[in-house]
Each structure stands twice: as structure tokens, then as C-alpha cells.
Design a protein around this motif. Structure first.
Motif, PDB file in Angstrom:
ATOM      1  N   VAL A 173      -8.611  26.250 -48.912  1.00 13.00           N
ATOM      2  CA  VAL A 173      -8.344  26.471 -47.492  1.00 13.00           C
ATOM      3  C   VAL A 173      -6.849  26.354 -47.233  1.00 13.00           C
ATOM      4  CG1 VAL A 173      -8.934  25.752 -45.145  1.00 13.00           C
ATOM      5  CG2 VAL A 173     -10.538  25.302 -47.007  1.00 13.00           C
ATOM      6  N   ASN A 174      -6.265  27.338 -46.544  1.00 16.38           N
ATOM      7  CA  ASN A 174      -4.881  27.179 -46.091  1.00 16.38           C
ATOM      8  C   ASN A 174      -4.924  26.405 -44.774  1.00 16.38           C
ATOM      9  OD1 ASN A 174      -5.943  29.826 -45.062  1.00 16.38           O
ATOM     10  ND2 ASN A 174      -3.985  29.890 -43.981  1.00 16.38           N
ATOM     11  N   VAL A 175      -4.264  25.267 -44.757  1.00 15.93           N
ATOM     12  CA  VAL A 175      -4.389  24.310 -43.660  1.00 15.93           C
ATOM     13  C   VAL A 175      -3.089  24.167 -42.883  1.00 15.93           C
ATOM     14  CG1 VAL A 175      -6.256  23.010 -44.762  1.00 15.93           C
ATOM     15  CG2 VAL A 175      -3.879  22.381 -45.231  1.00 15.93           C
ATOM     16  N   ALA A 176      -3.209  23.646 -41.653  1.00 16.38           N
ATOM     17  CA  ALA A 176      -2.049  23.388 -40.797  1.00 16.38           C
ATOM     18  C   ALA A 176      -2.383  22.250 -39.845  1.00 16.38           C
ATOM     19  CB  ALA A 176      -1.678  24.647 -40.015  1.00 16.38           C
ATOM     20  N   SER A 177      -1.385  21.442 -39.552  1.00 16.17           N
ATOM     21  CA  SER A 177      -1.574  20.234 -38.744  1.00 16.17           C
ATOM     22  C   SER A 177      -1.527  20.461 -37.237  1.00 16.17           C
ATOM     23  CB  SER A 177      -0.498  19.201 -39.105  1.00 16.17           C
ATOM     24  OG  SER A 177      -0.564  18.877 -40.465  1.00 16.17           O
ATOM     25  N   LYS A 178      -0.949  21.575 -36.790  1.00 16.98           N
ATOM     26  CA  LYS A 178      -0.741  21.784 -35.360  1.00 16.98           C
ATOM     27  C   LYS A 178      -1.373  23.083 -34.876  1.00 16.98           C
ATOM     28  CE  LYS A 178       3.519  19.096 -35.386  1.00 16.98           C
ATOM     29  NZ  LYS A 178       2.869  17.873 -35.045  1.00 16.98           N
ATOM     30  N   CYS A 179      -2.581  23.331 -35.337  1.00 20.28           N
ATOM     31  CA  CYS A 179      -3.301  24.565 -35.043  1.00 20.28           C
ATOM     32  C   CYS A 179      -4.534  24.251 -34.212  1.00 20.28           C
ATOM     33  CB  CYS A 179      -3.700  25.213 -36.378  1.00 20.28           C
ATOM     34  SG  CYS A 179      -4.739  26.684 -36.260  1.00 20.28           S
ATOM     35  N   GLY A 180      -4.981  25.188 -33.419  1.00 17.83           N
ATOM     36  CA  GLY A 180      -6.218  24.998 -32.678  1.00 17.83           C
ATOM     37  C   GLY A 180      -7.421  24.808 -33.585  1.00 17.83           C
ATOM     38  N   LEU A 181      -7.306  25.242 -34.834  1.00 20.76           N
ATOM     39  CA  LEU A 181      -8.395  25.090 -35.802  1.00 20.76           C
ATOM     40  C   LEU A 181      -8.264  23.822 -36.645  1.00 20.76           C
ATOM     41  CD1 LEU A 181      -8.614  28.811 -37.020  1.00 20.76           C
ATOM     42  CD2 LEU A 181      -9.967  27.676 -35.248  1.00 20.76           C
ATOM     43  N   THR A 182      -7.214  23.035 -36.423  1.00 16.70           N
ATOM     44  CA  THR A 182      -6.978  21.817 -37.203  1.00 16.70           C
ATOM     45  C   THR A 182      -8.179  20.869 -37.217  1.00 16.70           C
ATOM     46  OG1 THR A 182      -4.593  21.994 -36.896  1.00 16.70           O
ATOM     47  CG2 THR A 182      -5.431  19.820 -37.503  1.00 16.70           C
ATOM     48  N   PRO A 183      -8.981  20.764 -36.139  1.00 14.68           N
ATOM     49  CA  PRO A 183     -10.158  19.894 -36.214  1.00 14.68           C
ATOM     50  C   PRO A 183     -11.135  20.255 -37.344  1.00 14.68           C
ATOM     51  CG  PRO A 183      -9.634  20.331 -33.936  1.00 14.68           C
ATOM     52  CD  PRO A 183      -8.735  21.224 -34.769  1.00 14.68           C
ATOM     53  N   GLN A 184     -10.985  21.429 -37.952  1.00 17.76           N
ATOM     54  CA  GLN A 184     -11.820  21.761 -39.108  1.00 17.76           C
ATOM     55  C   GLN A 184     -11.605  20.772 -40.255  1.00 17.76           C
ATOM     56  OE1 GLN A 184     -12.013  25.818 -40.519  1.00 17.76           O
ATOM     57  NE2 GLN A 184     -12.111  26.658 -38.448  1.00 17.76           N
ATOM     58  N   TYR A 185     -10.476  20.068 -40.249  1.00 16.80           N
ATOM     59  CA  TYR A 185     -10.246  19.033 -41.260  1.00 16.80           C
ATOM     60  C   TYR A 185     -11.423  18.054 -41.314  1.00 16.80           C
ATOM     61  CZ  TYR A 185      -5.355  19.476 -42.924  1.00 16.80           C
ATOM     62  OH  TYR A 185      -4.190  19.856 -43.556  1.00 16.80           O
TER      63      TYR A 185
END
Length: 163
Positions: free
Chosen positions: A31-43
Motif C-alpha cells: 500500500v502506498n501510504v500518507a499521513s495527511k490524506c482523507g484516506l489515512t484512517p485506512q491505517y
């Protein structure tokens, strides 16, 4: 064809390794991840999958990426702290990479050749695009960013690969 397992990577802590060493012959959700994205809760859901399925030979492998709206601006240390403190992430993370364009990481050069369920291959659309990789390094499935990690089609593909 390039063997995904042999491609070099750098961990978030700066250690040189390969995809195969990080995935350790496991079924892997990349998964390409990011800390400040609207999808970050997918973590949260990615970590839940890691907790639930790691004993069966599964791992999540996160690739921080700052190519989409600058939503992963932090240093490796900041990313590690955010992931640990906010989401309790225990799955491996690599150093920040590019997933599209001239500087695309070699792993993503292989992954983006795989089409999604609609038959579309090519560039990553946004943060949290997911690829399921088998123990043998074969790319088994591609899921677009808005597909949640616990969506039925993702769970079905993971369980089939673990069987």
C-alpha cells in the motif's frame, strides 16, 4: 519479467533490504501510504489485518509517498512516530518513494503493470492503492484507493492467497 522479491528497498529506519526480505515469503498487501490524506484512517484497518492474519503468513507493507497533494511531507522519523502513536502500526514501512513518473520506485514499476478489476493498469491514482502479492512474488490483485482494506473483495483475495 523482473522478480519482485529481488528488488531493493530501504526501510523507514534506513536499512537496505529487498522486497523478498521484508515480505519474508508471506502473502503481502502493498500500500502506498500518507499521513495527511482523507484516506489515512485506512491505517487502522491495515493494522487490524496485520494483527488478525500475520499468524497465517500475511503482512502489510507500506510505502510512504508524497506525490499526491504533498500529503506525506514528513521525515522518516516523523512518519514512524505518526504511524506508531496514531495507529499503532506494526507492519513494515519503507523509506518514502515515488510511485509514478520518472523516479518511480522499481517495485511500483512492476506493480503498476497489473490491472485492477476493471482491467485498468498503469499509474497509481492516489494514496492507499493496494496490491496483493503472493508468497512467490506474483501480483495477484490490485485495489484502488477507495477500496477499504477490509472490503469483501480484498478479504476474499487475501484468504484465497493464504489457503
Amino acid at each position: 519479467m523482473t522478480d519482485l522479491r529481488e528488488l531493493p528497498l530501504t526501510t523507514l529506519s534506513g536499512e537496505s533490504t529487498t522486497f523478498g526480505q521484508l515480505a519474508a515469503d508471506r502473502v503481502t498487501l502493498v500500500v502506498n501510504v500518507a499521513s495527511k490524506c482523507g484516506l489515512t484512517p485506512q491505517y487502522s484497518k491495515l493494522e487490524a489485518l496485520q494483527d488478525e492474519l500475520s499468524g497465517r503468513g500475511f503482512t502489510v507493507l507500506g510505502f510512504p509517498c508524497n506525490q499526491f497533494g504533498g500529503q506525506e511531507p514528513g521525515t522518516s522519523e516523523e512518519i514512524a512516530e505518526f504511524c506508531s502513536a496514531t495507529y499503532g502500526v506494526t507492519f513494515p514501512l519503507t523509506s518514502k518513494v515515488d510511485v509514478n513518473g520518472e523516479g518511480r520506485d522499481d517495485v511500483y514499476g512492476v506493480l503498476t503493470e497489473t490491472p485492477d478489476a476493471d482491467g485498468e493498469a498503469g499509474d497509481i491514482q492516489w494514496n492507499f492503492e493496494k496490491f496483493l502479492v503472493g508468497r512467490d512474488g506474483a501480483v495477484l490483485a490490485r485495489f484502488r484507493p477507495r477500496t477499504e482494506p477490509d472490503a469483501p473483495e480484498v478479504l476474499e483475495a487475501i484468504n484465497a492467497a493464504l489457503a
